[in-house]
Motif scaffolding. Structure first.
Motif, PDB file in Angstrom:
ATOM      1  N   ALA A 168       0.791  -1.197  -0.063  1.00  0.00           N
ATOM      2  CA  ALA A 168       0.120  -0.213  -0.072  1.00  0.00           C
ATOM      3  C   ALA A 168       0.918   1.318  -0.043  1.00  0.00           C
ATOM      4  O   ALA A 168       0.486   2.376  -0.853  1.00  0.00           O
ATOM      5  N   LYS A 169       1.885   1.356   0.861  1.00  0.00           N
ATOM      6  CA  LYS A 169       2.913   2.536   0.934  1.00  0.00           C
ATOM      7  C   LYS A 169       3.870   2.806  -0.476  1.00  0.00           C
ATOM      8  O   LYS A 169       4.151   3.686  -0.620  1.00  0.00           O
ATOM      9  N   ASP A 170       3.901   1.629  -1.153  1.00  0.00           N
ATOM     10  CA  ASP A 170       4.556   1.624  -2.418  1.00  0.00           C
ATOM     11  C   ASP A 170       3.665   1.758  -3.564  1.00  0.00           C
ATOM     12  O   ASP A 170       4.200   1.808  -4.725  1.00  0.00           O
ATOM     13  N   SER A 171       2.552   2.325  -3.380  1.00  0.00           N
ATOM     14  CA  SER A 171       1.445   2.503  -4.522  1.00  0.00           C
ATOM     15  C   SER A 171       1.399   3.716  -4.839  1.00  0.00           C
ATOM     16  O   SER A 171       1.693   4.845  -4.092  1.00  0.00           O
ATOM     17  N   LEU A 172       0.940   4.257  -6.079  1.00  0.00           N
ATOM     18  CA  LEU A 172       0.710   5.620  -6.639  1.00  0.00           C
ATOM     19  C   LEU A 172      -0.173   6.353  -6.106  1.00  0.00           C
ATOM     20  O   LEU A 172      -0.162   7.627  -5.719  1.00  0.00           O
ATOM     21  N   ARG A 173      -1.342   5.458  -5.653  1.00  0.00           N
ATOM     22  CA  ARG A 173      -2.423   6.005  -4.880  1.00  0.00           C
ATOM     23  C   ARG A 173      -2.126   6.479  -3.505  1.00  0.00           C
ATOM     24  O   ARG A 173      -2.743   7.622  -3.142  1.00  0.00           O
ATOM     25  N   TYR A 174      -1.292   5.770  -2.867  1.00  0.00           N
ATOM     26  CA  TYR A 174      -1.025   6.312  -1.421  1.00  0.00           C
ATOM     27  C   TYR A 174       0.057   7.433  -1.623  1.00  0.00           C
ATOM     28  O   TYR A 174      -0.212   8.560  -0.748  1.00  0.00           O
ATOM     29  N   GLU A 452      -8.926   5.706 -11.015  1.00  0.00           N
ATOM     30  CA  GLU A 452      -8.146   4.733 -10.169  1.00  0.00           C
ATOM     31  C   GLU A 452      -6.780   5.318  -9.132  1.00  0.00           C
ATOM     32  O   GLU A 452      -6.592   4.827  -8.145  1.00  0.00           O
ATOM     33  N   LEU A 453      -6.502   6.622  -9.595  1.00  0.00           N
ATOM     34  CA  LEU A 453      -5.613   7.299  -8.785  1.00  0.00           C
ATOM     35  C   LEU A 453      -5.957   7.879  -7.605  1.00  0.00           C
ATOM     36  O   LEU A 453      -5.251   8.081  -6.700  1.00  0.00           O
ATOM     37  N   GLY A 454      -7.377   8.034  -7.322  1.00  0.00           N
ATOM     38  CA  GLY A 454      -8.022   8.420  -6.139  1.00  0.00           C
ATOM     39  C   GLY A 454      -7.906   9.971  -5.913  1.00  0.00           C
ATOM     40  O   GLY A 454      -8.437  10.392  -5.174  1.00  0.00           O
ATOM     41  N   VAL A 455      -6.993  10.774  -6.792  1.00  0.00           N
ATOM     42  CA  VAL A 455      -6.940  12.216  -6.600  1.00  0.00           C
ATOM     43  C   VAL A 455      -6.973  12.730  -7.975  1.00  0.00           C
ATOM     44  O   VAL A 455      -6.689  11.944  -8.915  1.00  0.00           O
ATOM     45  N   THR A 460      -0.352  19.827 -11.453  1.00  0.00           N
ATOM     46  CA  THR A 460       0.486  19.206 -10.606  1.00  0.00           C
ATOM     47  C   THR A 460       1.792  18.980 -11.560  1.00  0.00           C
ATOM     48  O   THR A 460       1.623  18.770 -12.676  1.00  0.00           O
ATOM     49  N   ARG A 461       2.898  19.168 -11.008  1.00  0.00           N
ATOM     50  CA  ARG A 461       3.950  18.763 -11.843  1.00  0.00           C
ATOM     51  C   ARG A 461       4.782  17.219 -11.516  1.00  0.00           C
ATOM     52  O   ARG A 461       4.988  17.168 -10.306  1.00  0.00           O
ATOM     53  N   LEU A 462       4.730  16.592 -12.614  1.00  0.00           N
ATOM     54  CA  LEU A 462       5.221  15.376 -12.434  1.00  0.00           C
ATOM     55  C   LEU A 462       6.623  15.264 -13.016  1.00  0.00           C
ATOM     56  O   LEU A 462       6.641  15.589 -14.027  1.00  0.00           O
ATOM     57  N   CYS A 463       7.290  14.354 -12.393  1.00  0.00           N
ATOM     58  CA  CYS A 463       8.817  13.924 -12.997  1.00  0.00           C
ATOM     59  C   CYS A 463       8.583  12.376 -13.048  1.00  0.00           C
ATOM     60  O   CYS A 463       8.537  11.876 -12.208  1.00  0.00           O
ATOM     61  N   ILE A 464       8.858  11.797 -14.174  1.00  0.00           N
ATOM     62  CA  ILE A 464       8.972  10.290 -14.246  1.00  0.00           C
ATOM     63  C   ILE A 464      10.413   9.809 -13.993  1.00  0.00           C
ATOM     64  O   ILE A 464      11.348  10.214 -14.624  1.00  0.00           O
ATOM     65  N   GLY A 465      10.677   9.018 -13.161  1.00  0.00           N
ATOM     66  CA  GLY A 465      11.840   8.521 -12.670  1.00  0.00           C
ATOM     67  C   GLY A 465      11.839   6.950 -12.342  1.00  0.00           C
ATOM     68  O   GLY A 465      11.215   6.303 -13.155  1.00  0.00           O
ATOM     69  N   HIS A 466      12.465   6.717 -11.142  1.00  0.00           N
ATOM     70  CA  HIS A 466      12.497   5.470 -10.693  1.00  0.00           C
ATOM     71  C   HIS A 466      11.844   5.303  -9.332  1.00  0.00           C
ATOM     72  O   HIS A 466      11.897   4.085  -8.832  1.00  0.00           O
ATOM     73  N   ILE A 467      11.750   6.198  -8.420  1.00  0.00           N
ATOM     74  CA  ILE A 467      11.376   6.096  -7.193  1.00  0.00           C
ATOM     75  C   ILE A 467      10.380   7.031  -6.898  1.00  0.00           C
ATOM     76  O   ILE A 467      10.158   8.255  -7.557  1.00  0.00           O
ATOM     77  N   TYR A 468       9.681   7.053  -5.729  1.00  0.00           N
ATOM     78  CA  TYR A 468       8.701   8.010  -5.287  1.00  0.00           C
ATOM     79  C   TYR A 468       9.577   9.024  -4.568  1.00  0.00           C
ATOM     80  O   TYR A 468      10.293   8.666  -3.372  1.00  0.00           O
ATOM     81  N   THR A 469       9.326  10.226  -4.581  1.00  0.00           N
ATOM     82  CA  THR A 469       9.958  11.363  -3.983  1.00  0.00           C
ATOM     83  C   THR A 469       9.221  12.536  -4.355  1.00  0.00           C
ATOM     84  O   THR A 469       8.617  12.948  -5.315  1.00  0.00           O
ATOM     85  N   LYS A 470       9.433  13.576  -3.044  1.00  0.00           N
ATOM     86  CA  LYS A 470       8.803  14.616  -3.525  1.00  0.00           C
ATOM     87  C   LYS A 470      10.059  15.830  -3.715  1.00  0.00           C
ATOM     88  O   LYS A 470      10.728  15.847  -2.519  1.00  0.00           O
ATOM     89  N   ASN A 481       7.231   2.634 -13.759  1.00  0.00           N
ATOM     90  CA  ASN A 481       6.242   1.366 -13.670  1.00  0.00           C
ATOM     91  C   ASN A 481       5.567   1.359 -12.558  1.00  0.00           C
ATOM     92  O   ASN A 481       5.579   0.339 -11.796  1.00  0.00           O
ATOM     93  N   TRP A 482       5.039   2.333 -12.105  1.00  0.00           N
ATOM     94  CA  TRP A 482       4.127   2.506 -10.755  1.00  0.00           C
ATOM     95  C   TRP A 482       3.171   1.442 -10.889  1.00  0.00           C
ATOM     96  O   TRP A 482       2.660   1.042 -11.904  1.00  0.00           O
ATOM     97  N   ASN A 483       2.779   1.466  -9.584  1.00  0.00           N
ATOM     98  CA  ASN A 483       1.263   0.431  -9.504  1.00  0.00           C
ATOM     99  C   ASN A 483       0.295   1.309  -8.552  1.00  0.00           C
ATOM    100  O   ASN A 483       0.750   2.012  -8.021  1.00  0.00           O
ATOM    101  N   TYR A 484      -0.826   0.815  -8.754  1.00  0.00           N
ATOM    102  CA  TYR A 484      -2.104   1.383  -8.272  1.00  0.00           C
ATOM    103  C   TYR A 484      -1.990   1.210  -6.434  1.00  0.00           C
ATOM    104  O   TYR A 484      -2.471   1.719  -5.795  1.00  0.00           O
TER     105      TYR A 484
END
Length: 484
Positions: A168-174, A452-455, A460-470, A481-484
């Motif tokens: 759950a914590k590794d999902s794009l929705r979270y 499905e993203l929930g929001v 919003t500004r998005l950058c596509i990479g390899h990890i979740y970070t702000k 390769n994110w998942n829900y």
């Protein structure tokens, strides 16, 4: 008689050994913890250290670690590890401060709060007057070590829970749910900084007649703005170096010098006099580019006319290091050509046989690979025979890869534009390590089912990479390769 004694002994052992354990701990709620720590917070809060940025940063970091430690204690499923934290304490007049080190060794909130107050010489009278909760039975069931389940073959009931929480914590929705509100606020608050940075960028590029002015660093936009101001000040004080920059590409990054592409690099970590020294000696530094062309021509002649390319978005290499790699590979081929085996191998690649192949010497050692743009990446330590075999094996393959890459670039541009319009994004970029195919797949999945993203991703500004970070300024980085 002895039978009666044995029965009595067994009764005593049962009462002393097998009775359920009971804990007598003083449990504090979140509100109570905040109340008892109020004198400590007042002494170390970063807002009172505005004129002392170093001490403010230390207190800000240590407070965050303390809050995380207390939260981990309350969440029994999270292990709270011992740690030492440093704080700067103000005195009662708020004029000076002293350093204390707080050791977080216990695993209950009450003892942790008491230890903090005692270490900082603060009163614990109110805390000592706090009455404990009634004794509670030891929590059941027991969380056995994983080796117990491995040995007995029983199913560990906690595995599924931990895995579900981790997924759950590794999902794009979270990630979006927990960060997007603050990200939008940061985008709005950082707008003046962005506008000033764009203004300084345009002025410098025009005044210096630069071909391009880039920012290539993991530091935030505030650092780029500061670098642009420092560069403008330096050029006003030393206008004689402006001619050295005309028609060049200037990049502010993590080192100072000239790259193999001929870009002028200035490190964001250097001070102005180091920039001045480098910019003043640019004519001498640029002469090495002629040596690069000569070395590339020699290497190309030895390898059937293969084209040596320097352009690569991933490897930023100083010109001097690149020249050393070319000479090392050229010397190895020259020695190899003097052997019988080498002469036979080099005959396999006659003059002009590899004229349409692009080769990039990227490092001293590593593996050979065909890059996604159709360029063959090789290293200077590659054995000549292995290099020749690699070039011949991929001679026809890279032509197909190159055509596919050119087609993917056009499709990627269209996918990015479509994604921005469909989701009403304020910005959509990618890291250099993300390929065009990966970027297209990510954009396609974002557009397919945004509900499905929930929001909502508006503004919003998005950058596509390899990890979740702000990132600073409200930009959110997500894996391709994110998942829900």
């Amino acid at each position: 008689m002895w039978t009666h004694r044995l029965a009595r002994l067994a009764s005593i052992r049962w009462h002393t050994t097998y009775q359920p354990l009971r804990l007598h701990q003083k449990h504090l709620t979140t509100a109570q913890t905040s109340e008892f720590l109020r004198p400590f917070i007042f002494a170390v809060h970063p807002d009172f250290f505005g004129r002392h940025p170093k001490e403010r940063a230390v207190n800000e970091y240590s407070l965050q670690q303390l809050y995380n430690h207390l939260e981990n204690i309350r969440q029994q499923s999270v292990q709270a590890s011992p740690k030492d934290l440093t704080f700067y304490l103000r005195n009662s007049q708020g004029q000076a401060f002293r350093t204390v080190t707080v050791s977080l060794l216990t695993r209950d909130v009450y003892t942790t709060v008491s230890n903090i107050l005692k270490t900082c010489s603060l009163s614990t009278k109110d805390l000592q007057g706090f009455s404990p909760n009634p004794a509670a039975p030891f929590p059941r069931p027991i969380d056995w070590h994983h080796s117990y389940y491995t040995y007995t073959g029983k199913k560990n009931p906690n595995v599924a829970t931990h895995q579900a929480r981790h997924r759950a914590k590794d999902s794009l929705r979270y990630f979006l749910k927990t960060t997007i509100v603050e990200a939008r606020k940061n985008i709005e608050s950082s707008l003046p900084v962005r506008e000033e940075t764009d203004r300084l960028h345009a002025i410098l590029q025009e005044d210096l007649q630069l071909e391009d002015l880039r920012w290539m660093s993991r530091w935030d936009l505030n650092t780029f703005r500061a670098c642009l101001k420092s560069l403008g000040k330096l050029l006003r004080e030393h206008p004689d170096i402006i001619n050295n920059l005309k028609g060049k590409t200037l990049v502010i990054c993590n080192f100072t010098g000239v790259t193999r592409e001929g870009y002028i690099m200035l490190s964001s970590k250097d001070v102005e006099h180091q920039w001045l020294s480098s910019l003043s000696s640019l004519p001498r530094q640029m002469r090495i580019l002629c040596s690069l062309s000569t070395a590339e021509r020699h290497l190309s002649d030895a390898l059937g006319g293969v084209t040596l390319t320097r352009a690569c978005s991933i490897y930023v290499m100083p010109a001097g290091i690149y020249l050393g790699l070319l000479k090392k590979l050229d010397n190895a081929l020259r020695r190899f050509s003097q052997t019988t085996e080498g002469q036979r191998s080099l005959q396999r690649i006659g003059r002009g046989a590899l004229a349409n192949i692009e080769m990039n010497v990227t490092s001293d050692s590593g593996r050979l690979s065909a890059f996604s743009d159709g360029t063959l990446h090789v290293t200077a330590s590659t054995q000549p025979l292995d290099l020749i075999d690699f070039l011949l094996e991929n001679k026809h393959k890279v032509k197909y890869i190159k055509r596919k890459h050119q087609r993917c670039l056009l499709e990627e541009t269209a996918a990015i534009q479509s994604c921005m319009e469909e989701l009403n994004l304020a910005g959509l970029t990618k890291e250099d390590s993300v390929t065009a195919e990966e970027m297209m797949l990510c954009c396609k999945r974002l557009i397919e089912n945004p509900v499905e993203l929930g929001v909502s991703l508006n503004d919003t500004r998005l950058c596509i990479g390899h990890i979740y970070t702000k990132r600073w300024g409200g930009e959110l980085c997500i894996p391709w390769n994110w998942n829900y």
